[in-house]
Design an enzyme around this catalytic site. Structure first.
Site, PDB file in Angstrom:
ATOM      1  N   ASP A 265       0.831  -1.206   0.000  1.00  0.00           N
ATOM      2  CA  ASP A 265       0.000   0.000   0.000  1.00  0.00           C
ATOM      3  C   ASP A 265       0.873   1.267   0.000  1.00  0.00           C
ATOM      4  O   ASP A 265       1.679   1.462   0.912  1.00  0.00           O
ATOM      5  CB  ASP A 265      -0.883  -0.076   1.272  1.00  0.00           C
ATOM      6  CG  ASP A 265      -2.030   0.902   1.244  1.00  0.00           C
ATOM      7  OD1 ASP A 265      -2.043   1.791   0.374  1.00  0.00           O
ATOM      8  OD2 ASP A 265      -2.913   0.781   2.121  1.00  0.00           O
ATOM      9  N   GLY A 304      -5.097   3.163  -7.954  1.00  0.00           N
ATOM     10  CA  GLY A 304      -5.329   3.334  -9.387  1.00  0.00           C
ATOM     11  C   GLY A 304      -4.622   4.543  -9.977  1.00  0.00           C
ATOM     12  O   GLY A 304      -4.962   4.977 -11.082  1.00  0.00           O
ATOM     13  N   ASP A 325     -10.572   3.757  -1.935  1.00  0.00           N
ATOM     14  CA  ASP A 325     -11.173   2.722  -1.088  1.00  0.00           C
ATOM     15  C   ASP A 325     -12.683   2.610  -1.303  1.00  0.00           C
ATOM     16  O   ASP A 325     -13.392   3.613  -1.382  1.00  0.00           O
ATOM     17  CB  ASP A 325     -10.935   3.048   0.390  1.00  0.00           C
ATOM     18  CG  ASP A 325      -9.479   2.843   0.777  1.00  0.00           C
ATOM     19  OD1 ASP A 325      -8.637   2.674  -0.125  1.00  0.00           O
ATOM     20  OD2 ASP A 325      -9.188   2.863   1.984  1.00  0.00           O
TER      21      ASP A 325
HETATM   22  C1  GLA Z   1      -5.604   2.025   2.485  1.00  0.00           C
HETATM   23  C2  GLA Z   1      -6.025   0.858   1.592  1.00  0.00           C
HETATM   24  C3  GLA Z   1      -7.108   0.062   2.302  1.00  0.00           C
HETATM   25  C4  GLA Z   1      -6.600  -0.421   3.656  1.00  0.00           C
HETATM   26  C5  GLA Z   1      -6.163   0.776   4.485  1.00  0.00           C
HETATM   27  C6  GLA Z   1      -5.526   0.376   5.806  1.00  0.00           C
HETATM   28  O1  GLA Z   1      -6.628   2.971   2.636  1.00  0.00           O
HETATM   29  O2  GLA Z   1      -6.483   1.324   0.358  1.00  0.00           O
HETATM   30  O3  GLA Z   1      -7.505  -1.034   1.501  1.00  0.00           O
HETATM   31  O4  GLA Z   1      -5.519  -1.311   3.459  1.00  0.00           O
HETATM   32  O5  GLA Z   1      -5.209   1.560   3.770  1.00  0.00           O
HETATM   33  O6  GLA Z   1      -5.011   1.481   6.465  1.00  0.00           O
END
Ligand code: GLA
Length: 501
Positions: A265, A304, A325
Site C-alpha cells: 500500500d 489506481g 477505497d
Molecule cells: C488504504 C487501503 C485500504 C486499507 C487501508 C488500511 O486505505 O487502500 O484497503 O488497506 O489503507 O489502512
C-alpha cells in the site's frame, strides 16, 4: 545600530509573548492496545513571530507553510504534495511549561483531537533520507493468480481490531461455511500487525500476533493460504512500520513465516516519491518477492494512480487497485464497479484489475445490492476478497458469497473482463466472453424503481436468441422465445445469465 535593532526585536518579542520558545523537536505518543506507540512529531523553529519546520503524523510528513500567534496560543498549517494534490493539516497549539498542547481536526466537522507533546532529541522522527528508485526493468511473471485471487481480508470489517485468534477463527469459518470449497483460499491480514524492527532491522509482529510462523502454519493446515500487508514507504497508512529500505529483508522474513500474498500500500511513500516514480518503487518489492524464494501473490495498492494497469504486470504485480477505497454503501460500490469498463483490455490470467475488496455482508447494503456487487465483480474478473465477519453470516449473505455459478464467471479460465454493451438511462447490459464459446450477460438496474430490461441479441453479438440460457441467481434455465428477451430487474438489482449459441 545593529545591537540596537537586536535589542528592539528582543524586547518586542518578549512584549508579544514570544519569550518562551517553541524551537525544538516535540513528540506526542499515543500507545495503542497492540503495544504499538503512534507518534506525532512537531519539529519547530521559531523565528521572531513565525514558526517553520515539519509535522510528521501517521503516514504524512508536512512542511509548515503558515503560522500565527504566540507560543501560548498559536496555529500552524502543514502542507505536502501528494501526487497531483496538496494535503494540509492545521494545528492549534500552546506551550504549557515544557509541554506542547496541540489540537487538530481530521476534517472540519470531525471531533477535536488533542495531544500533548514533549521534547524529543533533534532528528528523531525525521523523514529518512530518500533512496533513489532503481532503473526500470521487467520483473518476470511469477506464475500465480491464473484466475482472480479469492479469499478474505481483515480491513473492511475489522480495521485495526484484527489479531491471531480472529484470523484463526476466520480460517476455521472459511472451511466450515463451505467458502473454501467454493474457491476462497487467501486469509489476508491488513494493517496493524507489526511492531517495528529489532536491532538487526528485522520486522517484528506485535502483541496481537505473537507468532506469525505458527499462525501461517495453522492457516496452511486448513488447506488455506495467508497474506500480509506493508507499504513501500517508511510507514503504512496508520503510521505502522513500512518496508522502506528493508524490501529484501522483509520479503525474506515473510517467506520464512510462510506468507503467500502481499498487499503493498503506497501510504507514506508519497512523502518521498512522485507518482512518476511509483513503477520503479513497486518494481523493487516485485524483485524482492521473487528473490525470496517463495511464491507470493503481489497485490499493488496505490488507488489506481499513474495508470497502474499499464505497468502492473511489468513490476511483477498479479493485481492492482484501480480506485480509491470502497465503502459499504450502494453509491460507493456502484460508482466504482460501473466505472471499470475501459480497463477491460488490461485484465488477463496472472494480472487483474482490482476494484477493491467485497463489502458483501457488512450491513450497509441490501441483499439485492450485494447480489449486484457479487455479479458486477464477477463480470469484471475482479479478485473476490470477502471482507465480512465469516463467523456470523446470514444465510442470504452466505448464498451470495458461495454462488458457484456466479463464481464460475469470475474464475473463467480465459480471464476476459466484461464490457458494457448497452446503456439506457439507469439500465445497463454488460457481457463477458467465457471459455467454450459461452457468454455471461448481466442486466443491471441502477435505478431506484424496478424496471424491465430488454436484451437485443445483436447487442450481445448474436444473430438470434441463444439456444441455452441459465439464470445464475435463480439457478434455473430460462426459456427464451425467438426474439429479444425482456425481464423485470429490481431496483439496484441484477439478472445474470450464462448463454450459449
Ligand atoms: C488504504 C487501503 C485500504 C486499507 C487501508 C488500511 O486505505 O487502500 O484497503 O488497506 O489503507 O489502512
Amino acid at each position: 545600530m545593529n545591537t540596537l535593532r537586536i535589542l528592539l526585536v528582543t524586547l518586542l518579542a518578549i512584549g508579544s509573548g514570544f519569550a518562551a520558545d517553541l524551537t525544538g523537536n516535540w513528540v506526542a505518543e499515543s500507545p495503542s492496545h497492540d503495544g504499538y506507540v503512534r507518534k506525532s512529531y512537531f519539529d519547530l523553529k521559531q523565528e521572531d513571530s513565525h514558526v517553520t519546520g515539519h509535522i510528521r503524523t501517521g503516514q504524512f510528513y508536512y512542511t509548515i507553510s503558515e503560522s500565527s500567534g504566540t507560543p501560548d496560543d498559536f496555529t500552524i498549517t502543514g502542507s505536502m504534495q501528494d501526487g497531483k494534490n496538496t494535503r494540509q493539516v492545521h494545528y492549534q497549539g500552546k506551550l504549557v511549561g515544557d509541554e506542547l498542547h496541540m489540537s487538530t481536526r481530521r476534517r472540519p466537522d470531525a471531533p477535536l483531537l488533542e495531544v500533548v507533546a514533549h521534547r524529543a532529541p533533534q532528528g528523531e522522527g525525521a523523514m529518512p533520507a530518500r533512496i533513489d528508485p532503481p532503473a526500470l526493468h521487467k520483473v518476470p511473471y511469477n506464475g500465480l493468480a491464473k484466475t482472480p485471487p479469492m479469499g478474505w481480508n481483515s480491513w473492511n470489517k475489522f480495521a485495526g481490531r484484527i489479531d491471531d485468534a480472529t484470523v484463526r477463527a476466520v480460517a476455521d469459518a472459511l472451511v466450515s461455511s463451505g467458502m473454501k470449497d467454493a474457491g476462497y483460499t487467501y486469509v489476508n491480514i491488513d494493517y496493524t500487525w507489526d511492531a517495528g524492527r529489532d536491532a538487526q532491522g528485522n520486522i517484528q509482529s506485535n502483541n496481537k500476533f505473537p507468532d506469525m510462523k505458527a499462525l501461517a502454519d495453522y492457516v496452511h493446515s486448513k488447506g488455506l493460504k495467508i497474506g500480509i500487508y506493508s507499504s513501500p514507504g517508511p510507514n503504512t497508512c496508520a503510521g505502522y512500520e513500512g518496508s522502506y529500505g528493508h524490501e529484501q529483508q522483509d520479503a525474506r522474513t515473510w517467506a520464512a513465516w510462510g506468507i503467500d500474498y502481499l498487499k503493498y500500500d503506497w501510504c507514506s511513500a508519497r512523502n518521498l516519491y512522485t507518482d512518476d516514480e511509483m513503477q520503479a518503487v513497486y518494481q523493487k518489492m516485485g524483485d524482492a518477492l521473487q528473490a525470496s524464494g517463495r511464491s507470493i501473490v503481489y497485490s499493488l495498492c496505490q488507488y489506481g494512480r499513474q495508470e497502474v494497469w499499464k505497468w502492473g504486470p511489468d513490476v511483477g504485480g498479479n493485481l492492482w487497485r484501480t480506485t480509491g477505497d470502497i465503502g459499504d454503501r450502494w453509491e460507493s460500490m456502484s460508482k466504482i464497479g460501473f466505472n471499470q469498463d475501459e480497463l477491460a483490455p488490461y485484465a488477463a490470467p496472472g494480472h487483474w484489475n482490482d476494484p477493491d475488496m467485497l463489502e458483501i455482508g457488512n450491513g450497509g447494503m441490501s441483499d439485492i445490492e450485494y447480489r449486484t456487487h457479487m455479479s458486477l465483480w464477477s463480470m469484471l474478473a475482479a479478485p473476490l476478497i470477502a471482507g465480512n465477519d465469516l463467523r456470523d453470516m446470514t444465510p442470504a449473505i452466505h448464498d451470495i458469497l458461495t454462488n458457484r455459478e456466479v463464481i464460475a464467471i469470475d474464475q473463467d479460465s480465459e480471464g476476459h473482463q466484461a464490457k458494457r454493451v448497452a446503456k439506457n438511462g439507469d439500465q445497463e447490459i454488460w457481457t463477458r466472453p467465457l471459455s467454450g464459446g459461452a457468454q455471461a450477460v448481466a442486466l443491471f438496474n441502477r435505478g431506484t424503481a424496478d424496471a424491465p430490461i430488454t436484451i437485443k441479441w445483436s447487442d450481445v453479438g448474436m444473430k438470434s436468441a441463444p439456444k441455452k440460457a441459465r439464470d445464475l441467481w435463480a439457478h434455473s434455465d430460462v426459456k427464451l422465445g425467438k426474439g429479444d428477451y425482456t425481464v423485470s430487474v429490481p431496483a439496484h438489482g441484477v439478472v445474470l445469465l450464462r448463454v450459449r449459441k
